[in-house]
Design a protein around this motif. Sequence first.
Motif, mmCIF file in Angstrom:
data_model
loop_
_atom_site.group_PDB
_atom_site.id
_atom_site.type_symbol
_atom_site.label_atom_id
_atom_site.label_comp_id
_atom_site.label_asym_id
_atom_site.label_seq_id
_atom_site.Cartn_x
_atom_site.Cartn_y
_atom_site.Cartn_z
ATOM 1 N N UNK A 356 0.901 -1.107 0.063
ATOM 2 C CA UNK A 356 0.084 0.092 -0.199
ATOM 3 C C UNK A 356 1.024 1.087 0.050
ATOM 4 N N UNK A 357 1.747 1.159 0.839
ATOM 5 C CA UNK A 357 2.812 2.213 0.960
ATOM 6 C C UNK A 357 3.568 2.350 -0.292
ATOM 7 N N UNK A 358 3.808 1.591 -0.976
ATOM 8 C CA UNK A 358 4.653 1.585 -2.287
ATOM 9 C C UNK A 358 3.779 1.832 -3.187
ATOM 10 N N UNK A 359 2.521 1.484 -3.289
ATOM 11 C CA UNK A 359 1.497 2.422 -4.459
ATOM 12 C C UNK A 359 1.544 3.727 -4.113
ATOM 13 N N UNK A 360 1.354 4.053 -2.859
ATOM 14 C CA UNK A 360 0.993 5.529 -2.694
ATOM 15 C C UNK A 360 2.359 6.454 -2.563
ATOM 16 N N UNK A 361 3.573 6.097 -2.348
ATOM 17 C CA UNK A 361 4.548 7.123 -1.950
ATOM 18 C C UNK A 361 5.844 6.702 -2.851
ATOM 19 N N UNK A 362 5.952 5.369 -3.525
ATOM 20 C CA UNK A 362 7.170 4.979 -4.365
ATOM 21 C C UNK A 362 7.256 5.817 -5.833
ATOM 22 N N UNK A 363 8.565 6.503 -5.894
ATOM 23 C CA UNK A 363 8.756 7.198 -7.110
ATOM 24 C C UNK A 363 9.011 6.252 -8.454
ATOM 25 N N UNK A 364 9.310 4.839 -7.905
ATOM 26 C CA UNK A 364 9.619 4.190 -9.206
ATOM 27 C C UNK A 364 8.394 3.366 -9.595
ATOM 28 N N UNK A 365 7.726 4.142 -10.579
ATOM 29 C CA UNK A 365 6.606 3.981 -11.237
ATOM 30 C C UNK A 365 6.650 2.686 -11.993
ATOM 31 N N UNK A 366 7.657 1.981 -12.270
ATOM 32 C CA UNK A 366 7.748 0.774 -12.963
ATOM 33 C C UNK A 366 7.231 -0.231 -12.274
ATOM 34 N N UNK A 367 7.292 -0.261 -10.815
ATOM 35 C CA UNK A 367 6.751 -1.498 -9.967
ATOM 36 C C UNK A 367 5.809 -0.628 -8.952
ATOM 37 N N UNK A 368 5.532 0.440 -8.754
ATOM 38 C CA UNK A 368 4.820 0.901 -7.707
ATOM 39 C C UNK A 368 3.307 0.255 -7.497
ATOM 40 N N UNK A 369 2.845 -0.016 -8.688
ATOM 41 C CA UNK A 369 1.522 -0.442 -8.794
ATOM 42 C C UNK A 369 1.569 -2.012 -8.137
ATOM 43 N N UNK A 370 2.794 -2.647 -8.194
ATOM 44 C CA UNK A 370 2.881 -4.125 -7.827
ATOM 45 C C UNK A 370 3.464 -4.266 -6.598
ATOM 46 N N UNK A 371 3.477 -3.006 -5.657
ATOM 47 C CA UNK A 371 3.768 -3.144 -4.284
ATOM 48 C C UNK A 371 5.292 -3.055 -4.286
ATOM 49 N N UNK A 372 5.991 -2.378 -5.170
ATOM 50 C CA UNK A 372 7.270 -2.163 -5.448
ATOM 51 C C UNK A 372 8.232 -3.478 -5.635
ATOM 52 N N UNK A 373 7.303 -4.471 -6.238
ATOM 53 C CA UNK A 373 8.206 -5.956 -6.407
ATOM 54 C C UNK A 373 9.144 -5.942 -7.466
ATOM 55 N N UNK A 374 10.233 -6.282 -7.263
ATOM 56 C CA UNK A 374 11.328 -6.542 -8.162
ATOM 57 C C UNK A 374 11.512 -7.756 -8.695
ATOM 58 N N UNK A 375 10.757 -8.761 -8.089
ATOM 59 C CA UNK A 375 11.046 -9.966 -8.460
ATOM 60 C C UNK A 375 12.413 -10.831 -8.192
ATOM 61 N N UNK A 376 12.632 -11.646 -8.814
ATOM 62 C CA UNK A 376 14.013 -12.465 -8.340
ATOM 63 C C UNK A 376 15.153 -12.043 -9.298
#
Length: 476
Positions: A356-376
Motif C-alpha cells: 500500500x505504501x509502495x503504491x502511494x509513495x514510491x517514485x519507481x513507477x515501473x513497479x509501484x502498482x505491484x507493491x514495489x516488487x522487483x522479482x528475483x
Amino acid sequence: MAPRPTKRSTLTKKHIARLERERRQSRMIVWTAVAVFLIVAGLIGYNLLNESVIQPRQAVARVGDETITTAQFQARVRLQRDQIIQQYVQYEQFAQMFGMDFSAQTEQLAFQLSEFGAESLGQNVLDAMINEILLRNEAARLGIVISEDEIQAHLEGFFGYYPNGEPTATITPTEVVMPTISAEQAAIVTITPTPTIAPTSSGTETATPLPTATLDPNATATATLDPNITPTVTLEPTATLEPTITPTASATTLPTQTSTPAPTRTPEPTATPITKEGFDERFVASMEAFSELGITEADYRRLVELDLLRIRIMEHLTADMKPFEDQVWARHILVGDEETANSVRERLLNGEDFAVLAKELSQDTSNSETGGDLGWFSKGQMVAAFEEAAFSQKVGEIGKPVQTDFGWHIIQVIGHEERPLTADQFEQAKQTAFDNWLADLRAKADEDELVETFDIWIERVPLDPSLEEALSALGQ
C-alpha cells in the motif's frame, strides 16, 4: 680610304666591381630559389613519408612486447564506424517500415560518428584491441590453438556455406523445477513474481510480466545488427566483419541492444544452401569492401580466429558452472530524500502494509502498482549499493534506507536462495562470468604495467566513413 680603328672600351675598376656584384646577386637569387624549392619539396616529401610510412607504423599502445600501430588502430576504428552506420540505416529502415520512433537510438549513433564522439569511440576500439592481445596471450598460456581448417570452416559458416552439410543443433530438453513459495515468503507477500506462461480458457498463452528491476545507470550496451542483413562477427566494441554494401531491412526482428564485450557470432540464415561459387563471390566482394576500410584478408582471418579463441576460453572458464544461481526476491519503495525514507521505514516497522505504501509513495513507477516488487534477481543486475543491501539483509527484514543515484530505497527481502536457471539465463551467466574474467585480466595487466597507451591516438581517430556520405549513397 683606310678603315678607322675601333676604339676598345676599357673596363674600369668601378665597372668590374659592379659586374661582380650583379653576378653574386644572380647566383644568390638562383641558390635561394633552389633552396626554397628544396625546402618545400622536402616538407612535402616528409609529410607524404610521415603520413604513408612513419605515422602508420607509430605505436598507439603496447601490451607487453606487442605493439598496436596507428594503421591497425585506424583500420579498426573505420570498421567500427562502418558497423555503426549499418545500425543507423537499419533503424531508419525499420522506422519507415513500421512507423516506429527510433530517434533516440539514431541520435546516439549519430553522436558516436560525429567529431564530438570520436575520442570516446577511439577509446573503446583501443581498449578492445588491448583486450584482444591479452585474450590471445591467455589462450596461448592455456594451450588453446585454433587450426587453419577451423578458421576456414568458421569463416564459411558466417556466409552460410557448409560444404559438409549444415550442422544441426541438438537440443536436449531439461526439466527445470522452480522452487515453490515457502511459508516464510507467503507470510511476507502473496504476489508471485516469477514470470510464467499460462494457458487461458481459449487455449492461447498469456505471459505474466516480470517486475522491472532497478538497473545500474552506469551500465553501457552496444548495438548489434539484425543477422538477416549481413553475416557478422561482433567484436568489442562491436565490429561487423561483413560490411553491408546495399543494406536491406528484414521484418522478422527489430534491432536490439545487446552487450557484446567479446566477439560473438551472428551468421546469416539462408533459405537454401549456398554453393562454393556463391561463397567465393560473396567472400571476394566482402574482402573488397574491407580493403576500403584498411582491413586485409589476414586481418579478417585473425578476427575469425579471435572469435574461436573466445568461445574456447569461455568453455574452459565455465566448464564447472552449474545452472543454478544465488538470487534474491525483494521489493522496495523509492523516495527522494533520507528524511522521507526514514519516515516510511518507521511506518512499515509500525505495521503498515508495504504494498500500500509502495503504491502511494514510491517514485519507481515501473513497479509501484505491484507493491514495489522487483522479482528475483541475481548479482550484477542492480546498482552496487542496492545489491549489497539486498543480498546482505535477512529475509523479511525492513532494511535501513539505502542511497543510490535514483534516490533513497527502503528494501524488504522476501526470499534468498539458489535458483535454477533457464537455458537463456545460463548462457547469460556464462557470458557474465567471461566478462568479469576479462575485466580482471585487464585490471591485472594494468596493475603490472603491461599496458601502455600513447596519447597520439586521440588526434588520429579517423572520421571516415562518414554517415552523411553513406546516407547520400543510399539516396536518403
